[in-house]
Design a protein around this motif. Structure first.
Motif, PDB file in Angstrom:
ATOM      1  N   MET A 285       0.823  -1.203   0.000  1.00 16.90           N
ATOM      2  CA  MET A 285       0.000   0.000   0.000  1.00 16.90           C
ATOM      3  C   MET A 285       0.867   1.268   0.000  1.00 16.90           C
ATOM      4  SD  MET A 285      -2.490   1.541   2.943  1.00 16.90           S
ATOM      5  CE  MET A 285      -1.005   2.057   3.817  1.00 16.90           C
ATOM      6  N   LEU A 286       1.999   1.207   0.704  1.00 14.04           N
ATOM      7  CA  LEU A 286       2.848   2.390   0.846  1.00 14.04           C
ATOM      8  C   LEU A 286       3.706   2.674  -0.379  1.00 14.04           C
ATOM      9  CD1 LEU A 286       4.173   2.175   4.533  1.00 14.04           C
ATOM     10  CD2 LEU A 286       2.465   3.744   3.619  1.00 14.04           C
ATOM     11  N   ASN A 287       4.108   1.631  -1.116  1.00 11.05           N
ATOM     12  CA  ASN A 287       5.038   1.823  -2.232  1.00 11.05           C
ATOM     13  C   ASN A 287       4.598   2.894  -3.229  1.00 11.05           C
ATOM     14  OD1 ASN A 287       7.179   0.213  -1.477  1.00 11.05           O
ATOM     15  ND2 ASN A 287       6.423  -1.599  -2.537  1.00 11.05           N
ATOM     16  N   PRO A 288       3.354   2.847  -3.755  1.00  9.23           N
ATOM     17  CA  PRO A 288       2.955   3.909  -4.696  1.00  9.23           C
ATOM     18  C   PRO A 288       2.947   5.291  -4.064  1.00  9.23           C
ATOM     19  CG  PRO A 288       1.065   2.556  -4.095  1.00  9.23           C
ATOM     20  CD  PRO A 288       2.282   1.847  -3.577  1.00  9.23           C
ATOM     21  N   LEU A 289       2.629   5.358  -2.766  1.00  5.15           N
ATOM     22  CA  LEU A 289       2.644   6.647  -2.071  1.00  5.15           C
ATOM     23  C   LEU A 289       4.073   7.160  -1.923  1.00  5.15           C
ATOM     24  CD1 LEU A 289       1.004   8.810  -0.534  1.00  5.15           C
ATOM     25  CD2 LEU A 289       1.347   7.453   1.540  1.00  5.15           C
ATOM     26  N   ILE A 290       4.995   6.275  -1.590  1.00  4.83           N
ATOM     27  CA  ILE A 290       6.403   6.659  -1.429  1.00  4.83           C
ATOM     28  C   ILE A 290       6.955   7.244  -2.724  1.00  4.83           C
ATOM     29  CG2 ILE A 290       8.733   5.738  -1.098  1.00  4.83           C
ATOM     30  CD1 ILE A 290       7.505   3.716   0.869  1.00  4.83           C
ATOM     31  N   TYR A 291       6.608   6.625  -3.846  1.00  6.73           N
ATOM     32  CA  TYR A 291       7.134   7.076  -5.140  1.00  6.73           C
ATOM     33  C   TYR A 291       6.397   8.287  -5.691  1.00  6.73           C
ATOM     34  CZ  TYR A 291      10.229   3.064  -5.666  1.00  6.73           C
ATOM     35  OH  TYR A 291      11.242   2.157  -5.518  1.00  6.73           O
ATOM     36  N   SER A 292       5.225   8.600  -5.158  1.00  7.02           N
ATOM     37  CA  SER A 292       4.413   9.676  -5.732  1.00  7.02           C
ATOM     38  C   SER A 292       4.376  10.940  -4.883  1.00  7.02           C
ATOM     39  CB  SER A 292       2.971   9.191  -5.947  1.00  7.02           C
ATOM     40  OG  SER A 292       2.939   8.029  -6.731  1.00  7.02           O
ATOM     41  N   LEU A 293       4.596  10.802  -3.575  1.00  6.85           N
ATOM     42  CA  LEU A 293       4.353  11.913  -2.658  1.00  6.85           C
ATOM     43  C   LEU A 293       5.183  13.145  -2.986  1.00  6.85           C
ATOM     44  CD1 LEU A 293       2.609  12.523  -0.199  1.00  6.85           C
ATOM     45  CD2 LEU A 293       4.531  11.834   1.261  1.00  6.85           C
ATOM     46  N   ARG A 294       6.476  12.965  -3.246  1.00 11.58           N
ATOM     47  CA  ARG A 294       7.363  14.101  -3.528  1.00 11.58           C
ATOM     48  C   ARG A 294       7.845  14.092  -4.977  1.00 11.58           C
ATOM     49  NH1 ARG A 294      12.081  14.384   0.730  1.00 11.58           N
ATOM     50  NH2 ARG A 294      12.422  16.302  -0.461  1.00 11.58           N
ATOM     51  N   ASN A 295       7.088  13.428  -5.837  1.00 12.44           N
ATOM     52  CA  ASN A 295       7.491  13.295  -7.230  1.00 12.44           C
ATOM     53  C   ASN A 295       6.738  14.303  -8.094  1.00 12.44           C
ATOM     54  OD1 ASN A 295       7.783  12.342  -9.969  1.00 12.44           O
ATOM     55  ND2 ASN A 295       8.523  10.415  -9.119  1.00 12.44           N
ATOM     56  N   LYS A 296       7.458  15.318  -8.558  1.00 12.52           N
ATOM     57  CA  LYS A 296       6.834  16.372  -9.355  1.00 12.52           C
ATOM     58  C   LYS A 296       6.318  15.845 -10.685  1.00 12.52           C
ATOM     59  CE  LYS A 296       7.675  21.063 -11.088  1.00 12.52           C
ATOM     60  NZ  LYS A 296       7.176  20.790 -12.445  1.00 12.52           N
ATOM     61  N   GLU A 297       7.048  14.905 -11.286  1.00 14.02           N
ATOM     62  CA  GLU A 297       6.624  14.365 -12.583  1.00 14.02           C
ATOM     63  C   GLU A 297       5.302  13.614 -12.472  1.00 14.02           C
ATOM     64  OE1 GLU A 297      10.131  12.120 -13.518  1.00 14.02           O
ATOM     65  OE2 GLU A 297      10.833  13.663 -14.913  1.00 14.02           O
ATOM     66  N   ILE A 298       5.117  12.872 -11.384  1.00 13.23           N
ATOM     67  CA  ILE A 298       3.856  12.160 -11.168  1.00 13.23           C
ATOM     68  C   ILE A 298       2.718  13.160 -10.979  1.00 13.23           C
ATOM     69  CG2 ILE A 298       2.573  10.711  -9.546  1.00 13.23           C
ATOM     70  CD1 ILE A 298       4.366   9.040 -11.189  1.00 13.23           C
ATOM     71  N   LYS A 299       2.973  14.202 -10.196  1.00 10.80           N
ATOM     72  CA  LYS A 299       1.938  15.220  -9.958  1.00 10.80           C
ATOM     73  C   LYS A 299       1.579  15.949 -11.258  1.00 10.80           C
ATOM     74  CE  LYS A 299       3.291  16.035  -5.149  1.00 10.80           C
ATOM     75  NZ  LYS A 299       3.863  17.008  -4.183  1.00 10.80           N
ATOM     76  N   ASP A 300       2.586  16.265 -12.052  1.00 12.85           N
ATOM     77  CA  ASP A 300       2.318  16.921 -13.340  1.00 12.85           C
ATOM     78  C   ASP A 300       1.525  16.000 -14.263  1.00 12.85           C
ATOM     79  OD1 ASP A 300       3.679  19.147 -12.490  1.00 12.85           O
ATOM     80  OD2 ASP A 300       5.564  18.625 -13.483  1.00 12.85           O
ATOM     81  N   ALA A 301       1.844  14.725 -14.265  1.00 13.40           N
ATOM     82  CA  ALA A 301       1.122  13.763 -15.101  1.00 13.40           C
ATOM     83  C   ALA A 301      -0.335  13.652 -14.662  1.00 13.40           C
ATOM     84  CB  ALA A 301       1.799  12.404 -15.033  1.00 13.40           C
ATOM     85  N   MET A 302      -0.568  13.693 -13.354  1.00  9.46           N
ATOM     86  CA  MET A 302      -1.943  13.649 -12.845  1.00  9.46           C
ATOM     87  C   MET A 302      -2.723  14.881 -13.275  1.00  9.46           C
ATOM     88  SD  MET A 302      -1.320  12.108  -9.017  1.00  9.46           S
ATOM     89  CE  MET A 302      -3.052  12.210  -8.577  1.00  9.46           C
ATOM     90  N   ASN A 303      -2.056  16.050 -13.250  1.00  8.27           N
ATOM     91  CA  ASN A 303      -2.721  17.286 -13.691  1.00  8.27           C
ATOM     92  C   ASN A 303      -3.042  17.239 -15.183  1.00  8.27           C
ATOM     93  OD1 ASN A 303      -2.663  18.465 -11.134  1.00  8.27           O
ATOM     94  ND2 ASN A 303      -0.621  19.338 -11.452  1.00  8.27           N
ATOM     95  N   ARG A 304      -2.110  16.706 -15.978  1.00  9.10           N
ATOM     96  CA  ARG A 304      -2.354  16.601 -17.419  1.00  9.10           C
ATOM     97  C   ARG A 304      -3.507  15.643 -17.710  1.00  9.10           C
ATOM     98  NH1 ARG A 304       3.411  16.817 -17.657  1.00  9.10           N
ATOM     99  NH2 ARG A 304       3.535  14.528 -17.611  1.00  9.10           N
ATOM    100  N   LEU A 305      -3.551  14.535 -16.983  1.00  6.64           N
ATOM    101  CA  LEU A 305      -4.623  13.564 -17.184  1.00  6.64           C
ATOM    102  C   LEU A 305      -5.969  14.145 -16.763  1.00  6.64           C
ATOM    103  CD1 LEU A 305      -5.241  10.654 -18.060  1.00  6.64           C
ATOM    104  CD2 LEU A 305      -4.911   9.952 -15.681  1.00  6.64           C
ATOM    105  N   GLN A 306      -5.959  14.904 -15.685  1.00  2.00           N
ATOM    106  CA  GLN A 306      -7.195  15.525 -15.216  1.00  2.00           C
ATOM    107  C   GLN A 306      -7.710  16.545 -16.237  1.00  2.00           C
ATOM    108  OE1 GLN A 306      -6.787  17.634 -11.498  1.00  2.00           O
ATOM    109  NE2 GLN A 306      -8.979  17.675 -11.113  1.00  2.00           N
ATOM    110  N   LYS A 307      -6.805  17.354 -16.795  1.00  2.00           N
ATOM    111  CA  LYS A 307      -7.198  18.338 -17.797  1.00  2.00           C
ATOM    112  C   LYS A 307      -7.719  17.659 -19.051  1.00  2.00           C
ATOM    113  CE  LYS A 307      -3.967  21.929 -16.261  1.00  2.00           C
ATOM    114  NZ  LYS A 307      -2.735  22.705 -16.610  1.00  2.00           N
TER     115      LYS A 307
END
Length: 312
Positions: A285-307
Motif C-alpha cells: 500500500m505504501l510503495n505507490p505513495l512513497i514514489y508519488s508523494l514528492r514526485n513532481k513528474e507524477i503530480k504533473d502527469a496527474m494534472n495533465r490527465l485531469q485536464k
C-alpha cells in the motif's frame, strides 16, 4: 503409507489467522479492507497513469509500473482469503488453494526483490553516468531486466512447489498464520523436510542477501558520485532521485529480515502474525505513495490527465 504406517491424507488446512482475537474481529476486518482497497486503488492508478502519459515512458517509470503491478498481485494473493475467513467459524483452505496461494505470493515477492535490484541499477546509471544514461538503459535492456525478474521469481517458486508436492501431510492441519507460508507447511509435514529446508535457505540467501548486496554496491557508487557534486542544489536533486527507491528497499528488506530471520517461530506467534501484516499488506500500500508523494513528474502527469478528461 509412510514408514509402514497407514496415514490419512490431509486435503485441507485450517488457517488460524487472527481467530485468537475474536473481540477485535470487526476492527481487523474494517482495517484490512481499507488497507486492501487503498493499495489496489493506488497501485492500479499508478499503472494506468504511467501507461497513459507519454512523459512517463522512461526506464524509471517502466520499472515503477511493474512494481505497482507486482504489489497488486502480491497483496491480492493473501488479503481476500484473510478477509473472508475473519467471520468464518471454520477458517479452512484446500490443499490446492494453499499451494496456489503460496505460489502466487512467493513468485511476486521474489520478483519484487529482483526488480528492486534492477531499479537500483537504474538509479546508479542515472546518477553516476548521466550522459550515457539513455544508451545504457535502453528499452531492450529494461525489458530484459523486468522479464529476468519475473522469470527468476517464477522458476524459484516452481521449484518450491515441486518440493512441497512431494511432502505428505497427515495431521495436524492447523496453520498458525493468516496465509499459507512454506515454513508453517514444512512444520506440518509428516515426512523428511531436510531438502525443502535447504532449498528455502538457498533461495533466501540468493534473493535476499545477493540482491541486497548488489543494491548496497549500487548505492555505494551513488553516494560517492553525489559527494563529488560541488553545489548543494545539485546534491539535493541527485539524492531526491533515489530517496524514494531507497526508502522502499529499506522497508521491504527490513520487514522480511525481521519476520524470516529474527523470528525463531517462523511467524507463528501472535506478534509475528501482526508483524507479517507489515510486509504483506502495508508495504504494497505504501510503495505507490512513497514514489508519488514528492514526485513532481507524477503530480504533473496527474494534472495533465485531469485536464484531458475535463476537456473531453
Amino acid at each position: 503409507m509412510i514408514g509402514g504406517r497407514n496415514i490419512t491424507k490431509i486435503t485441507q488446512f485450517i488457517l488460524l489467522g487472527f481467530s485468537d482475537f475474536p473481540q477485535i474481529t470487526a476492527l481487523l476486518f474494517v482495517t484490512f479492507l481499507i488497507l486492501y482497497t487503498t493499495a489496489l486503488t493506488w497501485n492500479l492508478s499508478l499503472v494506468v497513469l504511467i501507461r497513459m502519459d507519454s512523459y512517463l515512458h522512461t526506464p524509471m517509470y517502466f520499472f515503477l509500473s511493474n512494481l505497482s503491478f507486482i504489489d497488486f498481485c502480491y497483496i491480492t494473493s493473501t488479503v481476500p482469503k484473510m478477509l473472508s475467513n475473519l467471520f468464518q467459524k471454520k477458517q479452512t483452505i484446500s490443499f490446492v488453494g494453499c499451494i496456489v496461494q503460496y505460489f502466487t505470493f512467493s513468485t511476486m515477492g521474489l520478483t519484487e526483490s529482483c526488480l528492486m535490484t534492477a531499479m537500483a541499477y537504474d538509479r546508479y546509471a542515472a546518477i553516476c553516468n548521466p550522459l550515457l544514461y539513455s544508451s545504457i538503459m535502453s528499452p531492450s535492456l529494461c525489458a530484459r531486466m523486468v522479464m529476468g525478474s519475473y522469470t527468476a521469481g517464477l522458476v524459484s517458486s516452481l521449484s518450491q512447489i515441486c518440493v512441497m508436492l512431494q511432502l505428505h501431510f497427515c495431521g495436524p492441519n492447523v496453520i498458525r498464520h493468516f496465509f499459507c507460508d512454506m515454513p508453517q507447511l514444512l512444520n506440518l509435514s509428516c515426512n523428511d523436510t531436510f531438502f525443502a529446508h535447504v532449498l528455502l535457505v538457498i533461495l533466501t540467501m540468493f534473493f535476499g542477501l545477493i540482491n541486497a548486496f548488489a543494491i548496497l554496491i549500487s548505492y555505494g557508487y551513488i553516494v560517492s558520485s553525489i559527494l563529488k557534486i560541488t553545489s548543494a542544489k545539485g546534491r539535493s536533486k541527485a539524492f531526491n532521485t533515489c530517496a524514494s527507491h531507497l526508502t522502499a528497499v529499506s522497508l521491504f528488506y527490513s520487514s522480511g529480515i525481521f519476520v524470516y530471520l529474527s523470528s525463531s517461530s517462523g511467524g507463528s506467534s501472535s506478534f509475528d502474525r501482526f508483524a507479517s501484516v507489515f510486509y504483506t499488506v502495508v508495504i504494497p500500500m505504501l510503495n505507490p505513495l512513497i514514489y508519488s508523494l514528492r514526485n513532481k513528474e507524477i503530480k504533473d502527469a496527474m494534472n495533465r490527465l485531469q485536464k484531458k478528461f475535463i476537456c473531453s
